[in-house]
Design a protein around this motif. Structure first.
Motif, PDB file in Angstrom:
ATOM      1  N   PRO A  87       2.103  11.692  -0.025  1.00  0.00           N
ATOM      2  CA  PRO A  87       1.328  13.001  -0.435  1.00  0.00           C
ATOM      3  C   PRO A  87       1.582  14.319   0.462  1.00  0.00           C
ATOM      4  O   PRO A  87       1.738  14.041   1.635  1.00  0.00           O
ATOM      5  CB  PRO A  87      -0.048  12.744  -0.406  1.00  0.00           C
ATOM      6  N   VAL A  88       2.086  15.645  -0.223  1.00  0.00           N
ATOM      7  CA  VAL A  88       2.278  16.751   0.732  1.00  0.00           C
ATOM      8  C   VAL A  88       1.352  17.639   0.459  1.00  0.00           C
ATOM      9  O   VAL A  88       1.351  18.789   1.140  1.00  0.00           O
ATOM     10  CB  VAL A  88       3.655  17.000   0.330  1.00  0.00           C
ATOM     11  N   ALA A  89       0.639  17.900  -0.726  1.00  0.00           N
ATOM     12  CA  ALA A  89      -0.220  18.839  -1.321  1.00  0.00           C
ATOM     13  C   ALA A  89      -1.229  18.174  -2.425  1.00  0.00           C
ATOM     14  O   ALA A  89      -0.708  17.211  -3.045  1.00  0.00           O
ATOM     15  CB  ALA A  89       0.330  20.151  -1.731  1.00  0.00           C
ATOM     16  N   GLU A  90      -2.091  19.042  -2.766  1.00  0.00           N
ATOM     17  CA  GLU A  90      -2.845  18.403  -3.856  1.00  0.00           C
ATOM     18  C   GLU A  90      -2.151  18.290  -5.187  1.00  0.00           C
ATOM     19  O   GLU A  90      -1.233  19.290  -5.690  1.00  0.00           O
ATOM     20  CB  GLU A  90      -4.102  19.445  -4.122  1.00  0.00           C
ATOM     21  N   THR A 139      10.772  15.519  -5.378  1.00  0.00           N
ATOM     22  CA  THR A 139       9.150  15.896  -5.547  1.00  0.00           C
ATOM     23  C   THR A 139       8.709  15.362  -7.027  1.00  0.00           C
ATOM     24  O   THR A 139       9.266  15.546  -8.224  1.00  0.00           O
ATOM     25  CB  THR A 139       8.950  17.391  -5.326  1.00  0.00           C
ATOM     26  N   VAL A 140       7.402  15.063  -6.999  1.00  0.00           N
ATOM     27  CA  VAL A 140       6.699  14.670  -8.132  1.00  0.00           C
ATOM     28  C   VAL A 140       5.351  15.664  -8.151  1.00  0.00           C
ATOM     29  O   VAL A 140       4.733  15.381  -7.414  1.00  0.00           O
ATOM     30  CB  VAL A 140       6.268  13.232  -8.333  1.00  0.00           C
ATOM     31  N   GLN A 141       5.106  16.315  -9.317  1.00  0.00           N
ATOM     32  CA  GLN A 141       3.888  17.368  -9.396  1.00  0.00           C
ATOM     33  C   GLN A 141       3.056  16.793 -10.680  1.00  0.00           C
ATOM     34  O   GLN A 141       3.808  16.835 -11.675  1.00  0.00           O
ATOM     35  CB  GLN A 141       4.238  18.682  -9.347  1.00  0.00           C
ATOM     36  N   TYR A 142       1.887  16.783 -10.554  1.00  0.00           N
ATOM     37  CA  TYR A 142       0.870  16.327 -11.490  1.00  0.00           C
ATOM     38  C   TYR A 142       0.523  17.525 -12.111  1.00  0.00           C
ATOM     39  O   TYR A 142      -0.278  18.263 -11.172  1.00  0.00           O
ATOM     40  CB  TYR A 142       0.016  15.317 -11.182  1.00  0.00           C
ATOM     41  N   GLN A 186       0.807  -1.414   0.153  1.00  0.00           N
ATOM     42  CA  GLN A 186       0.106   0.037  -0.011  1.00  0.00           C
ATOM     43  C   GLN A 186       0.848   1.280   0.154  1.00  0.00           C
ATOM     44  O   GLN A 186       0.530   2.233   0.595  1.00  0.00           O
ATOM     45  CB  GLN A 186      -1.066  -0.003   1.217  1.00  0.00           C
ATOM     46  N   LYS A 187       1.983   1.161  -0.542  1.00  0.00           N
ATOM     47  CA  LYS A 187       2.645   2.518  -0.647  1.00  0.00           C
ATOM     48  C   LYS A 187       3.188   2.637  -2.162  1.00  0.00           C
ATOM     49  O   LYS A 187       3.153   1.864  -2.926  1.00  0.00           O
ATOM     50  CB  LYS A 187       4.030   2.156   0.095  1.00  0.00           C
TER      51      LYS A 187
END
Length: 66
Positions: A19-22, A33-36, A3-4
């Motif tokens: 998760p750190v932000a939307e 960091t990964v940003q969608y 579950q990771k």
């Protein structure tokens, strides 16, 4: 299975993402960091790490068939 979520860059650097932000995930140490980014003409995913050059385009070769 555990579950990771993990990101594996070039099969040598594997980090768990949290998760750190939307629309933003980060490694526990914050270096990765990964940003969608779904807005714009195409959906994009921005991966940032101090050891990755900003000009490196991961996965691009598989998208254009080379």
């Amino acid at each position: 299975m555990d579950q990771k979520l993990y990101l594996d860059l070039n099969r040598y650097y594997r980090k768990e993402l949290l998760p750190v932000a939307e629309s933003v995930l980060a490694s526990r140490d914050g270096r990765l960091t990964v940003q969608y980014m779904p807005n714009g003409p195409v959906e994009q995913i921005l991966i940032q790490h101090p050891e990755l050059p900003a000009s490196m385009r991961l996965g691009e070769r598989s998208w254009d068939g080379r």
